[in-house]
Design a protein around this motif. Structure first.
Motif, PDB file in Angstrom:
ATOM      1  N   GLU A 577       0.814  -1.212   0.000  1.00  0.00           N
ATOM      2  CA  GLU A 577       0.000   0.000   0.000  1.00  0.00           C
ATOM      3  C   GLU A 577       0.853   1.269   0.000  1.00  0.00           C
ATOM      4  N   TRP A 578       2.182   1.126  -0.085  1.00  0.00           N
ATOM      5  CA  TRP A 578       3.049   2.305  -0.161  1.00  0.00           C
ATOM      6  C   TRP A 578       2.676   3.154  -1.383  1.00  0.00           C
ATOM      7  N   PRO A 579       3.017   4.451  -1.367  1.00  0.00           N
ATOM      8  CA  PRO A 579       2.782   5.308  -2.546  1.00  0.00           C
ATOM      9  C   PRO A 579       3.441   4.718  -3.786  1.00  0.00           C
ATOM     10  N   LYS A 580       2.811   4.881  -4.929  1.00  0.00           N
ATOM     11  CA  LYS A 580       3.292   4.216  -6.147  1.00  0.00           C
ATOM     12  C   LYS A 580       4.686   4.700  -6.558  1.00  0.00           C
ATOM     13  N   GLU A 581       5.084   5.912  -6.117  1.00  0.00           N
ATOM     14  CA  GLU A 581       6.408   6.428  -6.487  1.00  0.00           C
ATOM     15  C   GLU A 581       7.540   5.639  -5.833  1.00  0.00           C
ATOM     16  N   ILE A 582       7.276   4.956  -4.728  1.00  0.00           N
ATOM     17  CA  ILE A 582       8.324   4.203  -4.032  1.00  0.00           C
ATOM     18  C   ILE A 582       7.971   2.719  -3.933  1.00  0.00           C
ATOM     19  N   LEU A 583       7.064   2.288  -4.771  1.00  0.00           N
ATOM     20  CA  LEU A 583       6.532   0.933  -4.632  1.00  0.00           C
ATOM     21  C   LEU A 583       7.357  -0.130  -5.352  1.00  0.00           C
ATOM     22  N   PHE A 584       8.208   0.264  -6.315  1.00  0.00           N
ATOM     23  CA  PHE A 584       8.786  -0.760  -7.180  1.00  0.00           C
ATOM     24  C   PHE A 584       9.629  -1.820  -6.462  1.00  0.00           C
ATOM     25  N   PRO A 585      10.388  -1.508  -5.377  1.00  0.00           N
ATOM     26  CA  PRO A 585      11.099  -2.615  -4.703  1.00  0.00           C
ATOM     27  C   PRO A 585      10.141  -3.581  -4.001  1.00  0.00           C
ATOM     28  N   VAL A 586       8.982  -3.098  -3.571  1.00  0.00           N
ATOM     29  CA  VAL A 586       7.984  -3.979  -2.948  1.00  0.00           C
ATOM     30  C   VAL A 586       7.426  -4.940  -3.991  1.00  0.00           C
ATOM     31  N   LEU A 587       7.139  -4.416  -5.176  1.00  0.00           N
ATOM     32  CA  LEU A 587       6.656  -5.280  -6.264  1.00  0.00           C
ATOM     33  C   LEU A 587       7.727  -6.293  -6.665  1.00  0.00           C
ATOM     34  N   ASP A 588       9.002  -5.882  -6.574  1.00  0.00           N
ATOM     35  CA  ASP A 588      10.082  -6.788  -6.933  1.00  0.00           C
ATOM     36  C   ASP A 588      10.159  -7.955  -5.953  1.00  0.00           C
ATOM     37  N   VAL A 589      10.017  -7.672  -4.654  1.00  0.00           N
ATOM     38  CA  VAL A 589       9.971  -8.759  -3.666  1.00  0.00           C
ATOM     39  C   VAL A 589       8.765  -9.655  -3.930  1.00  0.00           C
ATOM     40  N   THR A 590       7.647  -9.045  -4.276  1.00  0.00           N
ATOM     41  CA  THR A 590       6.422  -9.809  -4.502  1.00  0.00           C
ATOM     42  C   THR A 590       6.565 -10.768  -5.682  1.00  0.00           C
ATOM     43  N   ARG A 591       7.180 -10.307  -6.778  1.00  0.00           N
ATOM     44  CA  ARG A 591       7.318 -11.188  -7.948  1.00  0.00           C
ATOM     45  C   ARG A 591       8.227 -12.368  -7.644  1.00  0.00           C
ATOM     46  N   LEU A 592       9.197 -12.182  -6.702  1.00  0.00           N
ATOM     47  CA  LEU A 592      10.026 -13.313  -6.268  1.00  0.00           C
ATOM     48  C   LEU A 592       9.259 -14.204  -5.300  1.00  0.00           C
ATOM     49  N   ALA A 593       8.475 -13.590  -4.427  1.00  0.00           N
ATOM     50  CA  ALA A 593       7.785 -14.350  -3.381  1.00  0.00           C
ATOM     51  C   ALA A 593       6.722 -15.279  -3.963  1.00  0.00           C
ATOM     52  N   VAL A 594       6.043 -14.858  -5.032  1.00  0.00           N
ATOM     53  CA  VAL A 594       4.950 -15.683  -5.551  1.00  0.00           C
ATOM     54  C   VAL A 594       5.445 -16.973  -6.202  1.00  0.00           C
ATOM     55  N   ARG A 595       6.770 -17.132  -6.325  1.00  0.00           N
ATOM     56  CA  ARG A 595       7.292 -18.418  -6.797  1.00  0.00           C
ATOM     57  C   ARG A 595       7.097 -19.502  -5.741  1.00  0.00           C
ATOM     58  N   ASN A 596       7.023 -19.092  -4.480  1.00  0.00           N
ATOM     59  CA  ASN A 596       6.796 -20.019  -3.374  1.00  0.00           C
ATOM     60  C   ASN A 596       5.320 -20.410  -3.348  1.00  0.00           C
ATOM     61  N   LYS A 597       5.032 -21.707  -3.376  1.00  0.00           N
ATOM     62  CA  LYS A 597       3.650 -22.178  -3.491  1.00  0.00           C
ATOM     63  C   LYS A 597       2.765 -21.676  -2.355  1.00  0.00           C
ATOM     64  N   GLU A 598       3.303 -21.676  -1.121  1.00  0.00           N
ATOM     65  CA  GLU A 598       2.488 -21.250   0.016  1.00  0.00           C
ATOM     66  C   GLU A 598       2.180 -19.763  -0.048  1.00  0.00           C
ATOM     67  N   ILE A 599       3.176 -18.948  -0.406  1.00  0.00           N
ATOM     68  CA  ILE A 599       2.939 -17.508  -0.514  1.00  0.00           C
ATOM     69  C   ILE A 599       2.004 -17.225  -1.680  1.00  0.00           C
ATOM     70  N   ASN A 600       2.228 -17.939  -2.776  1.00  0.00           N
ATOM     71  CA  ASN A 600       1.352 -17.799  -3.946  1.00  0.00           C
ATOM     72  C   ASN A 600      -0.095 -18.080  -3.561  1.00  0.00           C
ATOM     73  N   SER A 601      -0.302 -19.151  -2.818  1.00  0.00           N
ATOM     74  CA  SER A 601      -1.659 -19.521  -2.409  1.00  0.00           C
ATOM     75  C   SER A 601      -2.277 -18.482  -1.484  1.00  0.00           C
ATOM     76  N   ALA A 602      -1.440 -17.858  -0.645  1.00  0.00           N
ATOM     77  CA  ALA A 602      -1.959 -16.851   0.293  1.00  0.00           C
ATOM     78  C   ALA A 602      -2.342 -15.561  -0.429  1.00  0.00           C
TER      79      ALA A 602
END
Length: 797
Positions: A577-602
């Motif tokens: 929910e961070w402002p979109k101007e500083i969000l890109f490292p959060v999205l980067d962690v997210t794209r790595l995290a969704v490779r994990n089946k449990e995180i993906n499912s959550a």
């Protein structure tokens, strides 16, 4: 009452793509809307024939809905109203198709339009999660917006009580006052609610992807639930000319069903997988629009039955489609297998397996008692009675084509098998072909034995006269040879992937059809952590900064086999929910995290997942920050790493395709670079893992990567015309070799495996720009993999 015997009356051909909606207008005419970007008016000619007298054009994308707005003060002749995936609503003159009004308040595809009960009132709903009420007598007035759903709103009706009812992909129905205030949310359906119909002055009906029909009071009480369809239900229409309680429904099971008093009286087969729309006429006839691009009229009146030759040809078409639907998987009919909802229940014992129907595909799952979850083993494909018990794979016939998960985190690999083969020899050939470790032999062989239901007394690994097909000796046994590490080369970029011209045919077989999801794995977690820490320290406006330990735990979610707590996952959701101007490292962690089946499912669960998909789609707009566009797309690509993400991305694929079509490649937009130049220096901090600034120049490659994953998932579906259209448009605008190559693989996969490949062939041949480019590339030698891929596409044509 006598059960009506509906038979074919007329076949209306004229659309070149799916007919997504049918409606009626004055003088007993039929209106149809299609993905070919047009709507048509069909006028009755004689007793049972219809003629296309007007075609309505003007939309820039699929026409998804159509209705007739009766005469009103501003338009005394009435209007033909259409809604489109270009986010607009157009109103046409009935007779000459001139555009009278254009309504542009929706922010995503308009999927439903209908007249209100009062003169000049138009109702619409959209993938933007809203419905709107328009006063056409004053087209410039601001519409009343019904806002509250968490996903696409598929339908809206005005009840006799004066309330509005909306149906949504968030599985709910909502009741609204005319001022737009919400009255009540109705729950009960377990999947997307697709259609609504007023049943009586006191009641209304709803249909859903959960294959059920529900009867509700106008106050929101569910009176009854009706079952009869075997798959998604897309459309419903009342048929009071038969009796006041009569209605018709259509859906994904290739049939129209006629109901009265909650009982299914008749199932009328349609020779198409998806019957998108149904409409009842005043004379009791039923009109359908379907995925084969045809409008059909059915009647219970013998005077309007089609002639004998037409009926015979129609019955033959139906038989062919039904034979194809009787494909058997491991001794089970495809239609008899359960859907993915069965995976919500825990297994009864460790190692228990389940076959689960996913559209026209079947996947095998195994219960892990230790992990307390169902693990996907792979795809299972069986025999088709219409082709003498065989299925085609890469030009050869097999009894089965399995998909084997060899390594966690790696995509599954296809394994064709005939019952006449020895499973151990087939397993050894599979290991040799894919250069896998020899220790996998027993695992693969037992997988074949289990899923092909072979007699285990005849399949033991002891020597029984079978020779190893590669050495002439008896078959290998586990551990008899040193394990070899499987090569890590990416088939798209790896240096050892596809080399000499002498292997062009083998290269083409590996490229097309593609059967594995691609994924973005490379990352520098330290660089991401540094950027998160920097932005975390700059938070203002009362935002609570996280501790360094909390940030470290969030970054660890990006490790492929990470262990995590629910608290850390909640923190990830919070900083999304961070402002979109500083969000890109959060999205980067997210794209790595969704490779994990449990995180993906959550993240992609059925409760919050649809809203998360819409959140990601919100970044895929031309005016968004390029870094967020790029990383949101990578999250969607990596979502295919697990079942939950894959299912939700596929469910939203139409919205995704629309976003991709609208998204201009910012690498060609100098103004976009200038607008964000202040961020450019900050983005370069991440250059160690992959410069986001460089990614702006490769946005087309990301788009074609997402299209390729969608092609792998949807290639064998009946309707891939929208996906093919998006790929063709992307190929025509890209100049980057890697992006172009991935787009070719995606297009070739559809050509090789789509049941409706003729539509895709026609699209490619008729697109002069792409057709000429493919022919030129096929003759060229500069980029070997593009040339080979282009030649394979020409061969498929």
């Amino acid at each position: 009452m006598a059960i009506p015997d509906y038979k074919l009356s007329a076949v209306l051909c004229g659309h070149s793509m799916d007919v997504r909606c049918v409606a009626t207008s004055k003088e007993y005419c039929i209106l149809s809307a299609s993905r070919d970007r047009t709507a048509k008016l069909w006028h009755p000619e004689g007793v049972k024939d219809y003629r296309n007298v007007v075609t309505y054009k003007g939309h820039k994308n699929f026409v998804s809905c159509v209705c007739w707005l009766p005469p009103c003060e501003a338009f005394p002749d009435g209007l033909v109203i259409t809604g489109s995936n270009d986010n607009t609503i157009l109103g046409y003159n009935l007779q000459d198709a001139t555009v009278q009004i254009t309504l542009e308040s929706h922010e995503n595809a308009v999927c439903f339009v209908a007249p209100g009960r009062d003169s000049g009132i138009l109702l619409s709903s959209s993938w933007d999660s809203t419905a709107k009420v328009w006063n056409i007598n004053n087209p410039s007035s601001i519409p009343v917006t019904l806002k509250g759903h968490q996903a696409a709103v598929w339908a809206i009706v005005e009840l006799n009580s004066g309330l509005y009812a909306t149906a949504s992909a968030d599985k709910t129905i909502m009741l609204w006052n005319k001022d737009g205030s919400q009255v009540k949310a109705l729950t009960g359906h377990t999947d997307c609610v697709r259609g609504l119909a007023v049943a009586s002055p006191e009641t209304f009906l709803s249909v859903s992807n959960d294959a059920s029909i529900r009867l509700w009071t106008n106050k929101g009480e569910c009176l009854n639930t009706y079952y009869g369809h075997t798959n998604y239900i897309y459309s419903i229409s009342m048929n009071p000319s038969v009796d006041p309680s009569c209605f018709a429904t259509s859906g994904e099971d290739g049939a129209v069903r006629v109901w009265s008093r909650g009982e299914c009286l008749r199932a009328v087969p349609v020779p198409a997988q998806s019957v998108w729309a149904v409409q009842c006429l005043e004379n009791g006839d039923i009109v359908t629009g379907s995925s084969d691009g045809i409008v059909r009229v059915f009647t219970a009146d013998p005077a309007r039955f089609a002639d004998a030759a037409t009926l015979a040809a129609y019955e033959e078409e139906v038989e062919k489609v039904q034979a194809a639907s009787k494909q058997e998987i491991g001794g089970f009919k495809l239609t008899e297998l359960p859907g993915p909802e069965v995976l919500l229940e825990p297994g009864k014992s460790d190692g228990q397996t389940k076959l689960v129907r996913r559209g026209t595909n079947v996947k095998c799952y195994s219960w892990s008692a230790a992990e307390h979850k169902w693990n996907e083993i792979g795809d299972v494909m069986g025999s088709n009675p219409a082709s003498e018990g065989k299925i085609m794979y890469q030009g050869q016939e097999y009894d089965f084509v399995f998909s084997v998960d060899i390594k966690d985190g790696a995509p599954p690999i296809k394994l064709p098998f005939n019952k006449t083969q020895d499973p151990w020899v087939a397993a050894q050939a599979f290991i040799h072909q894919h250069d896998l470790p020899q220790v996998y032999l027993e695992q693969v062989a037992n997988f074949i034995i289990t899923n092909a239901k072979l007699d285990t007394t005849q399949t033991t690994p002891a020597s029984n006269g079978f020779a190893d097909p590669f050495t002439g000796e008896s078959r290998y046994v586990p551990g008899s040879a040193p394990a070899r590490a499987a090569p890590a080369a990416d088939p798209f970029t790896g240096s050892n992937a596809y080399t000499t011209a002498a292997h062009s045919d083998a290269m083409a077989n590996k490229l097309i059809p593609h059967d594995q999801y691609i994924r973005f794995d490379q990352a520098n977690l330290k660089a991401i952590f540094d950027k998160l820490k920097e932005f975390n320290g700059k938070l203002g406006d009362g935002s609570v900064a996280l501790s360094e330990a909390q940030l470290e735990n969030i970054v660890k979610l990006g490790e492929l086999n990470s262990t995590h707590s629910s608290e850390t996952l909640a923190l990830l959701k919070k900083i999304l929910e961070w402002p979109k101007e500083i969000l890109f490292p959060v999205l980067d962690v997210t794209r790595l995290a969704v490779r994990n089946k449990e995180i993906n499912s959550a993240l992609f669960d059925t409760t919050n997942g649809p809203a998360f998909i819409q959140y990601l789609l919100s970044f895929l707009t031309p005016d968004n920050i390029p870094a967020n566009q790029m990383l949101a797309m990578r999250v969607l690509v990596n979502a295919f790493s697990a079942l939950a993400g894959e299912m939700l991305v596929l469910a939203a694929h139409e919205s995704i395709l629309h976003a991709l079509l609208c998204l201009t490649a910012l690498s060609n937009n100098a103004q976009s670079f200038n607008a964000f130049s202040a961020l450019a220096g900050e983005m370069l901090v991440l250059a160690a893992h992959e410069s986001i600034l460089h990614a702006l120049l490769c946005l087309n490659a990301l788009t074609t990567s997402l299209l390729l994953n969608l092609s792998v998932a949807l290639a064998q579906q009946q309707d891939t015309s929208d996906l093919a259209d998006c790929i063709v448009q992307q190929l025509n605008r890209t100049t980057d070799d890697e992006a172009y190559f991935r787009g070719l693989v995606a297009l070739g996969t559809l050509l090789a495996e789509s049941p409706n490949k003729l539509q895709i062939q026609a699209k490619l041949i008729s697109n002069v720009q792409l057709n000429n480019r493919v022919k030129k590339d096929a003759a060229g030698q500069d980029t070997r993999k593009i040339a080979v891929c282009s030649r394979e596409i020409l061969r498929l044509l």
